[in-house]
Design an enzyme around this catalytic site. Structure first.
Site, PDB file in Angstrom:
ATOM      1  CB  ILE A   1     -27.220  24.124  53.932  1.00 29.66           C
ATOM      2  CG1 ILE A   1     -28.797  24.273  54.739  1.00 29.66           C
ATOM      3  CG2 ILE A   1     -26.880  22.619  53.905  1.00 29.66           C
ATOM      4  CD1 ILE A   1     -29.880  23.621  54.149  1.00 29.66           C
ATOM      5  CG  ASN A   2     -21.962  25.747  50.072  1.00 28.91           C
ATOM      6  OD1 ASN A   2     -21.794  24.178  49.812  1.00 28.91           O
ATOM      7  ND2 ASN A   2     -21.153  26.498  49.560  1.00 28.91           N
TER       8      ASN A   2
ATOM      9  CG  LEU B   1     -25.902  30.624  48.703  1.00 26.93           C
ATOM     10  CD1 LEU B   1     -25.680  31.784  48.287  1.00 26.93           C
ATOM     11  CD2 LEU B   1     -24.726  29.653  47.997  1.00 26.93           C
TER      12      LEU B   1
ATOM     13  CB  CYS C   1     -24.501   6.491  46.257  1.00 32.82           C
ATOM     14  SG  CYS C   1     -24.339   8.312  45.932  1.00 32.82           S
TER      15      CYS C   1
ATOM     16  N   GLY D   1     -23.040  11.688  53.231  1.00 35.65           N
ATOM     17  CA  GLY D   1     -23.089  13.004  54.228  1.00 35.65           C
ATOM     18  C   GLY D   1     -22.738  12.727  55.391  1.00 35.65           C
TER      19      GLY D   1
ATOM     20  CB  SER E   1     -17.014  15.789  44.234  1.00 36.84           C
ATOM     21  OG  SER E   1     -16.878  14.584  44.781  1.00 36.84           O
ATOM     22  CG  ASP E   2     -16.819  16.265  38.556  1.00 36.15           C
ATOM     23  OD1 ASP E   2     -18.020  15.958  39.149  1.00 36.15           O
ATOM     24  OD2 ASP E   2     -16.382  17.301  38.265  1.00 36.15           O
TER      25      ASP E   2
ATOM     26  CE  LYS F   1     -35.807  28.559  53.650  1.00 37.25           C
ATOM     27  NZ  LYS F   1     -37.219  27.730  53.027  1.00 37.25           N
TER      28      LYS F   1
ATOM     29  CG  LEU G   1     -31.903  13.350  47.941  1.00 38.97           C
ATOM     30  CD1 LEU G   1     -31.134  14.674  47.511  1.00 38.97           C
ATOM     31  CD2 LEU G   1     -31.278  12.228  48.401  1.00 38.97           C
TER      32      LEU G   1
END
Length: 467
Positions: free
Chosen positions: A59-60, A57, A160, A314, A219-220, A55, A270
């Site tokens: 969605i990725n 992968l 965030c 997102g 990410s960074d 799942k 989440l």
């Protein structure tokens, strides 16, 4: 006749001339870029096939992110051990490679502000991906060569929303100095190293069969800015003036969004409610912020009258705010650009978006070709916290760029895209807006016999968009 209490309260809640300016910004992304295939590679190397990982992968492939910036490639040693790295190992890398990013971002901001590190009076920093004591800000200041007394504040637990929470905190510190007639030059630093949490999250997905898809988004990055109260001495021209801000918590949402410490890093918490909660709170927050800024020009009344620097948590956050505020992707062009090319770097992202928005190639994508003088900054974090601010852009500002050529980052471009590149970004933004529908269709193809799985996947995708 004396003013009514309501009138007095209304006036006391208004922002006057704060005389606060952002005079320098700096963003530092590491040089490695992870495309969606990189996650597939890691899973194939270290985990057996399972429903949860399949799942994730799937969605990725449909997040709308082309590449995520990272301090290492898919072959980074800490991502390829026979186990997930410990929090101590993660902290060691953070304090080495992460601090290097933050130092460079700060140097960029100082360069544009035409200041030495010795001119800084306050430092306000944030991270949600490290818990070292002393904090990472101590090491950044040390490497910058700050030997003078500096008031430091390190904010934690705000995810965030951290970039704008730091700006708000810096503003209040600067105003305190103004009240005392003292100069304030506040260095703000946000730093996140999320990429190496991938093994811990994949362990949980594999062992508990949880759909944990923060690893497809994060990410960074390090980002920085310098805020001035314009007291004393010659000043660089402002990039933005800070006019006001709003901060609030959505009641009873603590369980919906979080980032919990774990022996193997941090775990994203989440719920499927997050995107709807976030989109619903933007309009009243925006309305309340406008009410505190009575001196805005009369043609700045509706959301579409402003440019927007929205934290790109997102695809559903971007599209949800668009719908709620009746604005277009062009209003949030820098948010889309950052999300597509770098992913979500938590607290560091919104300052990166503010930096990106003022660059020339972004001007070409403005709604109707007209750049807005006033900009709304907005971000969400655990709590659920909402941070919003109003900026006024200095259209005459000339960007001063510190080009770095060492191991930390490749040289910067000049902020100009060719016509073809502008068209490419426009096409990418259109593609991103279609991701939700496309994902639903793909999931139906993957699991046609189990419709409840499709619902679960949609909820999982919607619930991971903010932090």
């Amino acid at each position: 006749m004396s003013p009514s209490t309501d009138t007095q309260n209304a006036k006391s809640n208004q922002f006057g001339d704060l005389n606060l300016s952002i005079i320098g910004l700096g963003t530092e992304y590491p040089p490695y870029l992870l495309d969606p295939q990189c996650l597939n590679t890691l899973v194939a190397r270290h985990y057996p096939s399972s429903p949860a990982l399949n799942k994730i992968l799937t969605i990725n492939q449909y997040t709308g992110i082309d590449t995520r910036s990272a301090i290492g490639s898919v072959d980074h040693p800490l991502a390829n051990m026979d186990r997930a790295p410990t929090i101590a190992e993660l902290s060691s890398i953070f304090l080495k490679d992460g601090v290097a990013l933050a130092v460079t971002a700060a140097r960029k901001a100082l360069h544009e502000a035409q200041l030495s590190p010795l001119d800084i009076t306050h430092v306000v920093s944030t991270t949600c991906t490290n818990s070292a004591n002393p904090g990472f800000d101590h090491y950044v200041c040390k490497q910058l060569g700050m030997t003078q007394p500096v008031e430091k504040v390190l904010l934690h637990g705000i995810g965030c929303s951290g970039g704008l929470a730091c700006l708000r905190t810096a503003a209040n510190l600067a105003l305190g100095s103004s009240f005392r007639g003292k100069k304030a030059r506040v260095l703000v630093i946000a730093l996140e190293i999320s990429s190496l949490l991938v093994r811990s999250e994949l362990d949980s997905a594999n062992e508990l069969q949880e759909t944990r898809i923060g690893i497809t988004l994060f990410s960074d990055c390090a980002s920085s800015l310098v805020l001035s109260n314009n007291v004393g001495g010659e000043e660089a021209q402002p990039v933005y003036d800070l006019l006001g801000w709003d901060h609030r918590i959505i009641p009873d949402t603590e369980i919906d969004l979080g980032f919990d410490v774990d022996p193997l890093g941090w775990k994203v918490v989440l719920s499927p409610r997050v995107p709807k909660l976030a989109a619903a709170v933007v309009a009243p927050t925006f309305s309340d912020l406008l009410s505190t800024l009575p001196n805005l020009p009369p043609n700045y009344k509706e959301a579409e009258d402003f440019d927007w620097a929205l934290h790109p948590g997102g695809a559903t956050i971007l599209s949800g705010v668009e719908k709620a505020m009746n604005i277009t992707p062009e209003h949030m062009r820098a948010s889309y650009d950052t999300y597509i090319n770098h992913g979500n770097s938590s607290s560091a992202t919104v300052i990166s978006v503010m930096d990106r928005l003022r660059q020339k190639d972004m001007d070409e994508l403005a709604p109707g070709g007209k750049v807005k003088d006033f900009i709304v900054g907005c971000a969400f974090g655990p709590g659920i916290a909402v941070e919003m601010c109003m900026l006024k852009r200095n259209m005459n500002h000339v960007r001063r760029t510190l080009v770095t050529t060492g191991d930390v980052t490749p040289p910067e471009s000049d902020g100009n895209r060719s016509d073809g590149e502008v068209e490419d970004l426009e096409a990418e933004v259109k593609d991103l807006k279609a991701q939700g529908e496309e994902l639903g269709e793909k999931l139906s193809e993957v699991h046609p016999e189990v419709p409840e799985q499709n619902d679960s996947l949609s909820e999982a995708l919607n619930g991971v968009e903010l932090d």
